[in-house]
Design an enzyme around this catalytic site. Structure first.
Site, PDB file in Angstrom:
ATOM      1  N   ASP A  44       4.265  14.215  -2.698  1.00  0.00           N
ATOM      2  CA  ASP A  44       5.255  13.410  -3.421  1.00  0.00           C
ATOM      3  C   ASP A  44       6.469  14.193  -3.880  1.00  0.00           C
ATOM      4  O   ASP A  44       7.161  13.795  -4.834  1.00  0.00           O
ATOM      5  CB  ASP A  44       4.603  12.733  -4.633  1.00  0.00           C
ATOM      6  CG  ASP A  44       3.581  11.668  -4.236  1.00  0.00           C
ATOM      7  OD1 ASP A  44       3.542  11.304  -3.052  1.00  0.00           O
ATOM      8  OD2 ASP A  44       2.821  11.222  -5.113  1.00  0.00           O
ATOM      9  N   HIS A  59       1.594  28.998  11.786  1.00  0.00           N
ATOM     10  CA  HIS A  59       0.527  29.661  11.038  1.00  0.00           C
ATOM     11  C   HIS A  59       0.603  29.336   9.543  1.00  0.00           C
ATOM     12  O   HIS A  59      -0.187  29.834   8.745  1.00  0.00           O
ATOM     13  CB  HIS A  59       0.632  31.177  11.258  1.00  0.00           C
ATOM     14  CG  HIS A  59      -0.551  31.955  10.807  1.00  0.00           C
ATOM     15  ND1 HIS A  59      -0.521  32.817   9.722  1.00  0.00           N
ATOM     16  CD2 HIS A  59      -1.825  32.030  11.293  1.00  0.00           C
ATOM     17  CE1 HIS A  59      -1.696  33.385   9.568  1.00  0.00           C
ATOM     18  NE2 HIS A  59      -2.519  32.929  10.499  1.00  0.00           N
ATOM     19  N   ASP A  70       5.296  47.076  -8.992  1.00  0.00           N
ATOM     20  CA  ASP A  70       5.596  47.380 -10.393  1.00  0.00           C
ATOM     21  C   ASP A  70       5.143  46.298 -11.368  1.00  0.00           C
ATOM     22  O   ASP A  70       5.639  46.233 -12.502  1.00  0.00           O
ATOM     23  CB  ASP A  70       7.095  47.649 -10.581  1.00  0.00           C
ATOM     24  CG  ASP A  70       7.530  48.979  -9.964  1.00  0.00           C
ATOM     25  OD1 ASP A  70       6.640  49.802  -9.653  1.00  0.00           O
ATOM     26  OD2 ASP A  70       8.745  49.183  -9.795  1.00  0.00           O
ATOM     27  N   LYS A  84       0.259  27.618   5.909  1.00  0.00           N
ATOM     28  CA  LYS A  84      -0.813  26.886   5.223  1.00  0.00           C
ATOM     29  C   LYS A  84      -0.191  26.234   3.992  1.00  0.00           C
ATOM     30  O   LYS A  84      -0.200  26.804   2.892  1.00  0.00           O
ATOM     31  CB  LYS A  84      -1.947  27.827   4.800  1.00  0.00           C
ATOM     32  CG  LYS A  84      -2.550  28.645   5.972  1.00  0.00           C
ATOM     33  CD  LYS A  84      -1.991  30.038   5.974  1.00  0.00           C
ATOM     34  CE  LYS A  84      -2.755  31.031   6.809  1.00  0.00           C
ATOM     35  NZ  LYS A  84      -3.176  30.675   8.099  1.00  0.00           N
ATOM     36  N   HIS A 105      -9.380  37.362   3.604  1.00  0.00           N
ATOM     37  CA  HIS A 105      -8.252  36.787   4.320  1.00  0.00           C
ATOM     38  C   HIS A 105      -6.994  36.727   3.449  1.00  0.00           C
ATOM     39  O   HIS A 105      -5.984  36.165   3.837  1.00  0.00           O
ATOM     40  CB  HIS A 105      -8.655  35.364   4.765  1.00  0.00           C
ATOM     41  CG  HIS A 105      -7.786  34.767   5.806  1.00  0.00           C
ATOM     42  ND1 HIS A 105      -7.101  33.577   5.624  1.00  0.00           N
ATOM     43  CD2 HIS A 105      -7.483  35.175   7.062  1.00  0.00           C
ATOM     44  CE1 HIS A 105      -6.432  33.276   6.707  1.00  0.00           C
ATOM     45  NE2 HIS A 105      -6.638  34.232   7.605  1.00  0.00           N
ATOM     46  N   LYS A 123      -3.582  37.749   1.360  1.00  0.00           N
ATOM     47  CA  LYS A 123      -2.385  38.566   1.590  1.00  0.00           C
ATOM     48  C   LYS A 123      -1.606  38.622   0.280  1.00  0.00           C
ATOM     49  O   LYS A 123      -1.021  37.614  -0.145  1.00  0.00           O
ATOM     50  CB  LYS A 123      -1.484  37.979   2.677  1.00  0.00           C
ATOM     51  CG  LYS A 123      -2.098  37.955   4.069  1.00  0.00           C
ATOM     52  CD  LYS A 123      -2.645  36.608   4.396  1.00  0.00           C
ATOM     53  CE  LYS A 123      -3.263  36.591   5.788  1.00  0.00           C
ATOM     54  NZ  LYS A 123      -4.032  35.356   6.018  1.00  0.00           N
TER      55      LYS A 123
END
Length: 480
Positions: free
Chosen positions: A405, A398, A229, A400, A222, A224
């Site tokens: 604080d 979507h 470079d 996450k 899952h 990404k």
């Protein structure tokens, strides 16, 4: 004795034997055990097949070429940092963040997550802006491009990115693209072959050994990641597809969070990509300095933390819990799925009951119905404790993200659910920087303006139909 009675007797015996194996041999956590026992009870034959596909674990298997870490010098660097922290000789650039030393140490000791302090980080909450930046960086590539996405679609955005990859490959740039076989199951062979013929190296993660029969379908990469470079890295929630630009009528505007990082965290992202690539491909990436030529130009503290079903620890979840338990003022969470296990629920509940302002934001629509109904059931626990729950209305949420604080944060691919913690291969950036954390807080408040608040009174008005869906989904949540 008839054939049918013998057959059903065999099925009954087989189900009992499998149930005993789940209870006494596999030693799953109790909630997962009960969920699988329900499946076996109500759908005995199909339940066994489902268990073979979705019930297996990888924790005892070392699927990655871990010697790569030694070759890349990761182990040696980790040991050096550990000694410095243990001996109180580590040089923290931001002295006010020394209070989070235990969190650094947790990830460093158990995940080989090197703590880097010289990064520049840009935040993207809009797909158009994120992919415009990525495409610009891809166009500038001179040596190599490494892409890893759970979903790559054969649509306008997918074609736009593949065109750039093909052009860069023709210029002599080393181009590799890795996708998850389950997440990208709709990808066409024509699309892939076009890139391969042009010199782009393309691989899938956990492809089936027998066509259409994949016993590892439950374990999904899952992650990404995009590394250009060895100097620029992208990490976050956006996949490659038109819906992530808000072009899908079902979801509308797509609200996500992604980071562009430059600095010494990029080699750690590169290491993660190399491990995943070398698992999936026969053409291993060997150690070369050019993959790790990071340019340091900032002062943001970053740790790149991975987790997966092959790990001994649920590392990202442990990081979330540690963050929550350090909170003194507030915890802000954005997640498309909210299915916390008991340990995370306890951490959030204790934080609320201790006077910490806990705010959770979830989407108003499902992309996976069972997961959505389970999410609704779990927010009730936190509402009763005193947390604020917001329902995002401006499209699909979507992102996450967790912010604590206004000092530390986490952005990545891991949702607040059992699948992300135990079954998926995930990667998050844990961020130690007040300015960056405050920008994520601002983004949260901007989203509040597009949300409705769920009160205990509104929650109590749920229909019996909704409550029934929630109850069934909650029972199955450990294996969703």
């Amino acid at each position: 004795m008839s054939f049918l009675s013998v057959f059903f007797g065999f099925i009954l015996f087989f189900n009992i034997a499998l149930a005993l194996a789940i209870i006494f041999l596999e030693r799953k956590d109790p909630s997962s055990t009960w969920a699988w026992l329900m499946v076996l009870l109500f759908i005995p034959i199909a339940g066994f097949i489902l268990y073979l596909i979705f019930g297996k674990r990888l924790s005892s298997q070392r699927i990655f070429t871990w010697d790569t870490k030694s070759k890349l010098g990761v182990k040696r660097a980790v040991q050096k940092q550990l000694r410095a922290i243990e001996e109180n000789s580590f040089n923290f650039k931001h002295k006010e963040l020394i209070e989070y030393k235990d969190l650094y140490y947790l990830h460093l000791r158990n995940n080989d997550a090197l703590f880097t302090q010289d990064n520049s980080v840009e935040i993207y909450t809009d797909g158009e802006k994120k992919f415009a930046a990525l495409l610009e960086d891809l166009e500038k590539a001179e040596d190599h491009i490494h892409l890893l996405y759970y979903i790559i679609r054969h649509d306008k955005l997918g074609m736009k990115i593949s065109d750039v990859l093909i052009r860069k490959a023709s210029e002599g740039v080393e181009v590799r693209a890795l996708y998850d076989d389950m997440g990208s199951r709709g990808i066409s062979k024509k699309f892939l072959n076009r890139m391969r013929k042009a010199g782009v190296q393309v691989e899938s993660f956990f492809p089936p050994k027998i066509p259409k029969v994949n016993l590892k379908i439950n374990f999904r990469n899952h992650r990404k990641l995009a590394i250009i470079d060895g100097t620029v890295g992208y990490i976050g929630g956006f996949n490659i597809g038109d819906e992530y630009l808000g072009h899908n009528k079902k979801f509308g505007y797509w609200r996500d969070t992604h980071l562009r990082i430059s600095g010494d965290a990029v080699p750690n992202m590169q290491t993660r990509f190399i491990l995943d690539w070398n698992q999936a491909s026969r053409n291993d990436i060997m150690y070369e300095d050019r993959y790790f030529e990071a340019e340091s130009d900032g002062d943001v503290g970053v740790q790149i933390v991975s987790s997966g079903p092959d790990s001994d620890w649920e590392q990202i979840k442990n990081g979330y819990i540690k963050m929550i338990m350090t909170a003194k003022e507030y915890v802000y969470i954005q997640t498309p799925y909210f299915i916390p296990d008991e340990s995370l629920r306890d951490a959030l509940r204790i934080a609320v009951l201790s006077g910490v302002d806990v705010k959770i934001m979830i989407p108003n629509k499902p992309d996976h119905p069972f997961v959505y109904w389970a999410t609704l059931s779990y927010i009730g626990d936190l509402l009763n404790a005193g947390a604020d729950v917001y329902i995002y209305q401006h499209g699909f949420l979507h992102a996450k993200t967790i912010v604590v604080d206004g000092k530390i944060a986490s952005v990545g691919t891991a949702n607040i659910d059992v699948r992300s913690f135990r079954l998926n291969f995930e990667v998050n950036a844990f961020l130690y920087d007040k300015g960056l954390a405050e920008r994520l807080v601002e983004a949260f408040h901007d989203d509040v303006a597009h949300s409705t608040i769920m009160t205990r009174k509104l929650y109590a008005k749920r229909s019996l139909g909704v409550r029934f869906k929630e109850s069934v989904s909650r029972l199955l949540s450990p294996i969703l």
